[in-house]
Design an enzyme around this catalytic site. Structure first.
Site, PDB file in Angstrom:
ATOM      1  N   ASN A  33      14.955   6.214  -9.627  1.00 51.43           N
ATOM      2  CA  ASN A  33      14.992   5.250 -10.768  1.00 51.43           C
ATOM      3  C   ASN A  33      13.495   4.579 -11.036  1.00 51.43           C
ATOM      4  O   ASN A  33      13.145   4.022 -10.055  1.00 51.43           O
ATOM      5  CB  ASN A  33      15.964   4.115 -10.399  1.00 51.43           C
ATOM      6  N   TRP A  34      12.991   4.663 -11.971  1.00 52.38           N
ATOM      7  CA  TRP A  34      11.550   4.573 -12.033  1.00 52.38           C
ATOM      8  C   TRP A  34      11.220   2.967 -12.513  1.00 52.38           C
ATOM      9  O   TRP A  34      10.404   2.310 -12.400  1.00 52.38           O
ATOM     10  CB  TRP A  34      10.860   5.275 -13.295  1.00 52.38           C
ATOM     11  N   LYS A  35      12.579   2.353 -12.823  1.00 51.91           N
ATOM     12  CA  LYS A  35      12.462   1.007 -13.350  1.00 51.91           C
ATOM     13  C   LYS A  35      11.306   0.901 -14.323  1.00 51.91           C
ATOM     14  O   LYS A  35      11.229   1.651 -15.176  1.00 51.91           O
ATOM     15  CB  LYS A  35      12.151  -0.184 -12.086  1.00 51.91           C
ATOM     16  N   HIS A  75      22.629  -2.154 -12.089  1.00 50.89           N
ATOM     17  CA  HIS A  75      21.696  -2.295 -10.958  1.00 50.89           C
ATOM     18  C   HIS A  75      21.528  -3.866 -10.629  1.00 50.89           C
ATOM     19  O   HIS A  75      21.554  -4.522 -11.433  1.00 50.89           O
ATOM     20  CB  HIS A  75      20.379  -1.422 -11.411  1.00 50.89           C
ATOM     21  N   GLU A  80      19.055  -5.626 -10.000  1.00 48.90           N
ATOM     22  CA  GLU A  80      18.066  -6.371 -10.601  1.00 48.90           C
ATOM     23  C   GLU A  80      18.554  -6.681 -12.108  1.00 48.90           C
ATOM     24  O   GLU A  80      18.113  -7.704 -12.578  1.00 48.90           O
ATOM     25  CB  GLU A  80      16.726  -5.394 -10.851  1.00 48.90           C
ATOM     26  N   GLU A  98      23.997   0.226  -2.941  1.00 50.25           N
ATOM     27  CA  GLU A  98      22.752  -0.478  -2.857  1.00 50.25           C
ATOM     28  C   GLU A  98      22.542  -1.820  -2.285  1.00 50.25           C
ATOM     29  O   GLU A  98      22.637  -2.713  -3.142  1.00 50.25           O
ATOM     30  CB  GLU A  98      21.795  -0.163  -4.091  1.00 50.25           C
ATOM     31  N   GLY A 122      13.575  -2.046  -2.299  1.00 46.51           N
ATOM     32  CA  GLY A 122      12.048  -2.494  -2.544  1.00 46.51           C
ATOM     33  C   GLY A 122      11.441  -3.168  -1.345  1.00 46.51           C
ATOM     34  O   GLY A 122      10.531  -3.938  -1.364  1.00 46.51           O
ATOM     35  N   SER A 150      15.092   1.637  -0.160  1.00 46.56           N
ATOM     36  CA  SER A 150      14.172   1.963   0.782  1.00 46.56           C
ATOM     37  C   SER A 150      14.269   3.212   1.216  1.00 46.56           C
ATOM     38  O   SER A 150      13.921   3.491   2.221  1.00 46.56           O
ATOM     39  CB  SER A 150      13.804   0.990   1.751  1.00 46.56           C
ATOM     40  N   GLY A 197      14.110   4.229  -5.585  1.00 45.85           N
ATOM     41  CA  GLY A 197      13.292   3.369  -6.608  1.00 45.85           C
ATOM     42  C   GLY A 197      11.924   4.083  -6.277  1.00 45.85           C
ATOM     43  O   GLY A 197      11.296   4.993  -6.665  1.00 45.85           O
ATOM     44  N   GLY A 198      11.157   3.231  -5.484  1.00 42.67           N
ATOM     45  CA  GLY A 198       9.559   3.263  -5.245  1.00 42.67           C
ATOM     46  C   GLY A 198       9.087   4.648  -5.065  1.00 42.67           C
ATOM     47  O   GLY A 198       8.272   5.165  -5.495  1.00 42.67           O
TER      48      GLY A 198
HETATM   49  C1  PEP Z   1      16.479   0.939  -6.217  1.00 41.15           C
HETATM   50  O1  PEP Z   1      16.109  -0.052  -6.958  1.00 41.15           O
HETATM   51  O2  PEP Z   1      17.584   1.743  -7.037  1.00 41.15           O
HETATM   52  C2  PEP Z   1      16.089   1.234  -5.033  1.00 41.15           C
HETATM   53  C3  PEP Z   1      16.715   1.966  -4.391  1.00 41.15           C
HETATM   54  O3  PEP Z   1      14.699   1.082  -4.971  1.00 41.15           O
HETATM   55  P1  PEP Z   1      13.696   1.257  -3.657  1.00 41.15           P
HETATM   56  O4  PEP Z   1      14.105   2.775  -3.179  1.00 41.15           O
HETATM   57  O5  PEP Z   1      12.398   1.114  -3.933  1.00 41.15           O
HETATM   58  O6  PEP Z   1      14.359   0.476  -2.462  1.00 41.15           O
END
Ligand code: PEP
Length: 250
Positions: free
Chosen positions: A12-14, A95, A97, A167, A173, A212, A233-234
């Protein structure tokens, strides 16, 4: 379209990325020739067209959200049919967010699941608790409500056309990951909760963990019996890390 339980890693590039990153990730994934895992990349909508998904095996594109509406006067929204037309097979729905920034409720998320399936997309349905909910001992009750809303609106069999992603909000994040035991406990609970309604659906649904995930913790998380892969994500923005995480499913 029914989806079998499978090893899967979705990035997920956001609201990140660039044309240069599309090219780097695409070329890197082709070169890494990852197999035995279904790799999905969910870039911001404008970058979907720059991917050439047909070049790659075991690779799909996904949107990050879908509009409730099929079309019309809804500035800023992207319809399911538009995502399909630009090669998406998946779309992230609910999600945390979007739940936090856009006030998306359990009921609205359930509605988006319906819209995604109707558009021929596989929703990746996100759910997860805040740290406060966990601390207050309301973890399972809270997760149940999130999943129950989807089942109430769409029936349990909608999960044969969906992917679930646990999640925990406190792990997204933040660099804090759920331990493999904490994640497995929730995945097992969710599979059991679904099994009480339909055991075949419970066995066939893919449940990802997100929060993470990094190359150094992916293998242990993915080796848990009820964890089928990750929503990343990241670390999905760095080719080396993303490839390492995809490889950790084997
Ligand atoms: C996400 O936002 O779906 C996610 C898992 O982010 P991160 O891996 O950066 O925690």
């Amino acid at each position: 379209m029914s989806v079998q339980r499978q090893k899967m890693v979705a990035g997920n590039w956001k609201q990140n990325g660039s044309l240069a990153l599309v090219q780097e990730i695409q070329a890197g994934l082709v070169e890494a020739a990852i197999d035995k895992v279904n790799v999905v990349v969910c870039p911001p909508a404008p970058y979907l067209a720059a991917f050439n998904a047909t070049q790659m095996q075991h690779f799909s594109l996904g949107g990050q959200d879908v509009s409730l509406f099929a079309g019309g006067a809804h500035t800023g929204e992207v319809a399911g049919a538009m995502l399909s037309e630009f090669g998406c097979r998946y779309v992230i729905v609910g999600h945390s967010e979007r739940r936090a920034d856009n006030g998306e409720t359990n009921e609205l998320v359930a509605e988006k699941v319906a819209v995604a399936i109707e558009a021929g997309l596989i929703p990746i349905i996100c759910f997860g608790e805040s740290e406060q909910v966990r601390d207050e001992g309301r973890l399972f009750e809270f997760l149940k409500e999130q999943i129950e809303a989807v089942i109430k609106r769409n029936g349990v069999t909608c999960l044969t056309q969906s992917v679930l992603a646990y999640e925990p909000v406190w792990a997204i994040g933040t660099g804090r990951t759920a331990t493999p035991e904490q994640a497995q406990e929730v995945h097992e609970f969710v599979r059991q909760f679904i099994a009480e309604r339909n055991s075949e659906v419970a066995e066939s649904v893919t449940i990802l963990y997100g929060g993470s995930v990094k190359p150094d913790n992916a293998k242990l998380l993915f080796s848990q019996p009820d964890i089928d892969g990750g929503l990343i994500g990241g670390a999905s923005l760095t080719l080396k890390d993303f490839v390492a995480i995809c490889s950790a499913t084997n």
